[in-house]
Design an enzyme around this catalytic site. Structure first.
Site, PDB file in Angstrom:
ATOM      1  N   SER A 224      42.078  -7.274 -77.802  1.00 61.59           N
ATOM      2  CA  SER A 224      43.023  -6.699 -76.838  1.00 61.59           C
ATOM      3  C   SER A 224      44.422  -7.299 -76.975  1.00 61.59           C
ATOM      4  O   SER A 224      44.587  -8.516 -77.083  1.00 61.59           O
ATOM      5  CB  SER A 224      42.510  -6.927 -75.411  1.00 61.59           C
ATOM      6  OG  SER A 224      43.485  -6.487 -74.491  1.00 61.59           O
TER       7      SER A 224
ATOM      8  N   LYS B 223      35.026   1.107 -68.496  1.00 61.86           N
ATOM      9  CA  LYS B 223      35.947   1.949 -67.703  1.00 61.86           C
ATOM     10  C   LYS B 223      35.222   2.893 -66.742  1.00 61.86           C
ATOM     11  O   LYS B 223      35.717   3.172 -65.662  1.00 61.86           O
ATOM     12  CB  LYS B 223      36.843   2.766 -68.630  1.00 61.86           C
ATOM     13  CG  LYS B 223      37.948   1.958 -69.274  1.00 61.86           C
ATOM     14  CD  LYS B 223      38.821   2.884 -70.102  1.00 61.86           C
ATOM     15  CE  LYS B 223      40.103   2.206 -70.511  1.00 61.86           C
ATOM     16  NZ  LYS B 223      41.078   3.153 -71.062  1.00 61.86           N
TER      17      LYS B 223
ATOM     18  N   ASN C  17      41.018   1.963 -65.249  1.00 62.77           N
ATOM     19  CA  ASN C  17      41.511   1.005 -66.252  1.00 62.77           C
ATOM     20  C   ASN C  17      42.248  -0.172 -65.611  1.00 62.77           C
ATOM     21  O   ASN C  17      42.619  -1.117 -66.301  1.00 62.77           O
ATOM     22  CB  ASN C  17      42.408   1.693 -67.297  1.00 62.77           C
ATOM     23  CG  ASN C  17      43.790   2.005 -66.769  1.00 62.77           C
ATOM     24  OD1 ASN C  17      44.002   2.083 -65.557  1.00 62.77           O
ATOM     25  ND2 ASN C  17      44.742   2.180 -67.659  1.00 62.77           N
TER      26      ASN C  17
ATOM     27  N   ASP D 190      46.336   5.404 -67.364  1.00 61.29           N
ATOM     28  CA  ASP D 190      46.465   5.878 -68.748  1.00 61.29           C
ATOM     29  C   ASP D 190      47.329   7.141 -68.847  1.00 61.29           C
ATOM     30  O   ASP D 190      48.156   7.273 -69.757  1.00 61.29           O
ATOM     31  CB  ASP D 190      45.076   6.153 -69.350  1.00 61.29           C
ATOM     32  CG  ASP D 190      44.372   4.870 -69.779  1.00 61.29           C
ATOM     33  OD1 ASP D 190      45.059   3.866 -70.056  1.00 61.29           O
ATOM     34  OD2 ASP D 190      43.134   4.868 -69.833  1.00 61.29           O
TER      35      ASP D 190
ATOM     36  N   GLY E  93      37.185  12.900 -75.682  1.00 60.80           N
ATOM     37  CA  GLY E  93      36.593  11.669 -75.143  1.00 60.80           C
ATOM     38  C   GLY E  93      37.339  11.193 -73.911  1.00 60.80           C
ATOM     39  O   GLY E  93      38.042  11.956 -73.238  1.00 60.80           O
TER      40      GLY E  93
ATOM     41  N   SER F 159      46.552  -6.865 -74.534  1.00 63.36           N
ATOM     42  CA  SER F 159      47.041  -7.010 -73.159  1.00 63.36           C
ATOM     43  C   SER F 159      47.434  -8.452 -72.800  1.00 63.36           C
ATOM     44  O   SER F 159      48.464  -8.645 -72.137  1.00 63.36           O
ATOM     45  CB  SER F 159      46.000  -6.488 -72.169  1.00 63.36           C
ATOM     46  OG  SER F 159      45.856  -5.107 -72.349  1.00 63.36           O
TER      47      SER F 159
HETATM   48  P1  ATR Z   1      37.946   7.397 -76.369  1.00 63.55           P
HETATM   49  O1  ATR Z   1      37.389   6.941 -75.056  1.00 63.55           O
HETATM   50  O2  ATR Z   1      38.834   6.396 -77.037  1.00 63.55           O
HETATM   51  O3  ATR Z   1      38.580   8.740 -76.267  1.00 63.55           O
HETATM   52  P2  ATR Z   1      35.456   8.424 -77.361  1.00 63.55           P
HETATM   53  O4  ATR Z   1      35.097   8.771 -75.972  1.00 63.55           O
HETATM   54  O5  ATR Z   1      34.426   7.776 -78.210  1.00 63.55           O
HETATM   55  O6  ATR Z   1      36.705   7.463 -77.371  1.00 63.55           O
HETATM   56  O7  ATR Z   1      36.018   9.756 -78.081  1.00 63.55           O
HETATM   57  C1  ATR Z   1      36.303   9.797 -79.433  1.00 63.55           C
HETATM   58  C2  ATR Z   1      36.857  11.180 -79.816  1.00 63.55           C
HETATM   59  O8  ATR Z   1      37.165  11.139 -81.201  1.00 63.55           O
HETATM   60  C3  ATR Z   1      35.878  12.318 -79.614  1.00 63.55           C
HETATM   61  O9  ATR Z   1      36.584  13.483 -79.294  1.00 63.55           O
HETATM   62  C4  ATR Z   1      35.230  12.443 -81.011  1.00 63.55           C
HETATM   63  O10 ATR Z   1      34.694  13.694 -81.306  1.00 63.55           O
HETATM   64  P3  ATR Z   1      33.142  14.040 -80.999  1.00 63.55           P
HETATM   65  O11 ATR Z   1      33.066  14.317 -79.535  1.00 63.55           O
HETATM   66  O12 ATR Z   1      32.871  15.242 -81.837  1.00 63.55           O
HETATM   67  O13 ATR Z   1      32.350  12.833 -81.420  1.00 63.55           O
HETATM   68  C5  ATR Z   1      36.446  12.172 -81.874  1.00 63.55           C
HETATM   69  N1  ATR Z   1      36.071  11.742 -83.229  1.00 63.55           N
HETATM   70  C6  ATR Z   1      35.645  10.514 -83.609  1.00 63.55           C
HETATM   71  N2  ATR Z   1      35.389  10.490 -84.937  1.00 63.55           N
HETATM   72  C7  ATR Z   1      35.682  11.738 -85.398  1.00 63.55           C
HETATM   73  C8  ATR Z   1      35.627  12.368 -86.705  1.00 63.55           C
HETATM   74  N3  ATR Z   1      35.251  11.671 -87.796  1.00 63.55           N
HETATM   75  N4  ATR Z   1      36.010  13.658 -86.796  1.00 63.55           N
HETATM   76  C9  ATR Z   1      36.398  14.355 -85.708  1.00 63.55           C
HETATM   77  N5  ATR Z   1      36.465  13.829 -84.453  1.00 63.55           N
HETATM   78  C10 ATR Z   1      36.117  12.545 -84.309  1.00 63.55           C
END
Ligand code: ATR
Length: 290
Positions: free
Chosen positions: A20, A71, A92, A108, A135, A22
């Site tokens: 982090s 979170k 957060n 955020d 996500g 932060s």
């Molecule tokens: P965060 O909280 O940081 O947003 P997360 O909840 O794990 O992290 O979300 C990651 C995002 O990146 C998701 O939209 C994920 O897509 P999926 O829902 O299909 O998994 C996307 N992501 C991660 N790796 C990816 C890849 N190789 N190609 C396309 N999308 C990807």
């Protein structure tokens, strides 16, 4: 820095938390404003998180930032949450009252918008915005964009189910808004209408492949925003800049989301300026040794 009985304490809870930025950010602000305070990394496992949060309040902490993976758990571990945290579905920032009560906030979205305004003066999210990813980060940004009154939000995610779930959750909070999901294979075409495109996935981050997204259909006045901050300029941003778009990197959001927490805990609204950005940037990409 000397720590004594009157020193105000805050920190960041995560698991792990060593990565982090932060602590560096908040301790720099504390020094700059001459505040008797300290901000510490707090590695806490998920099973101990609710109890640890409560104990910190009892030990006189002013508050904490909450990062991965806590979170969402933080929503249920606090006494009250603000409207943003409720709509985003995550906390957060926790502010601890003198009576030990815990208030959960989510800054955020606010950080996302403040960084946009700082990087592109006069920019107001409007028209059609395209979100790549579905996500936790996407949800915070979607709420911020819909709160700003954008005309439409198009959500493009590799996994269709997650995009649909996000769209449904958002429609419950914003019943009037146009919120659509777009199949991953159509991601390039969907940019034709967009005034703002935001990458909220981890693609483009150091160690990950770049986001494979043609910008050919995107109007030249559109802004390309990537919330990845390592590297400071992702391959997507480098390409967008070369094609004449205004670009926003992820470092600004990281800095601006920290402002409300610092203000609540330490009583001063801290400034995000170029010197601060350079200080953090050097920690992300240290200059080469001479
Ligand atoms: P965060 O909280 O940081 O947003 P997360 O909840 O794990 O992290 O979300 C990651 C995002 O990146 C998701 O939209 C994920 O897509 P999926 O829902 O299909 O998994 C996307 N992501 C991660 N790796 C990816 C890849 N190789 N190609 C396309 N999308 C990807």
């Amino acid at each position: 820095m000397s720590i004594g009985a009157t020193t105000r304490l805050a920190g960041v809870m995560g698991w792990p938390v060593s990565h982090s930025l932060s602590p560096a950010l908040h301790n720099r602000w504390l020094k700059r404003y001459g505040i008797d305070g300290a901000y510490v990394p707090l590695p806490v496992s998920p099973e101990h998180f609710p109890q640890a949060l409560r104990l910190l309040a009892q030990m006189g902490f002013r508050g904490v930032n909450v990062t991965v993976p806590h979170k969402e758990a933080a929503l249920h571990a606090v006494d009250r949450i603000d409207d943003q945290a409720r709509r985003i579905g995550a906390v957060n920032t926790v502010v601890m009252g003198e009576d030990g009560s815990l208030i959960g906030r989510n800054t955020d979205g606010e950080g996302f918008l403040a960084a946009l305004r700082a990087r592109v003066p006069g920019a107001v999210p409007e028209g059609v915005c395209v979100l790549i990813g579905a996500g936790g980060a996407a949800r915070a940004i979607a709420v911020a964009l819909l709160d700003s009154g954008v005309e439409a939000l198009l959500i493009v995610n590799r996994g269709a189910e997650r995009a649909t779930a996000l769209a449904m959750a958002l429609r419950a909070s914003f019943p009037e808004a146009r919120i659509q999901t777009v199949n991953w294979v159509h991601r390039a075409e969907t940019l034709a209408e967009a005034s703002l495109v935001v990458n909220t996935t981890s693609l483009g981050m150091v160690g990950m492949p770049p986001l494979d997204l043609s910008l050919d259909a995107l109007g030249k006045s559109a802004i390309v925003y990537d919330i990845v901050y390592n590297p400071l300029k992702t391959p997507l941003l480098a390409r967008a800049e070369a094609e004449g778009h205004r670009i926003v990197g992820g470092l600004g959001m990281l800095l601006h989301q920290a402002v409300p927490g610092f203000e609540a805990w330490f009583g001063v609204r801290p400034e995000v300026d170029e010197a601060l950005e350079a200080f953090l940037a050097a920690r992300i990409a240290p200059p080469p040794c001479p």
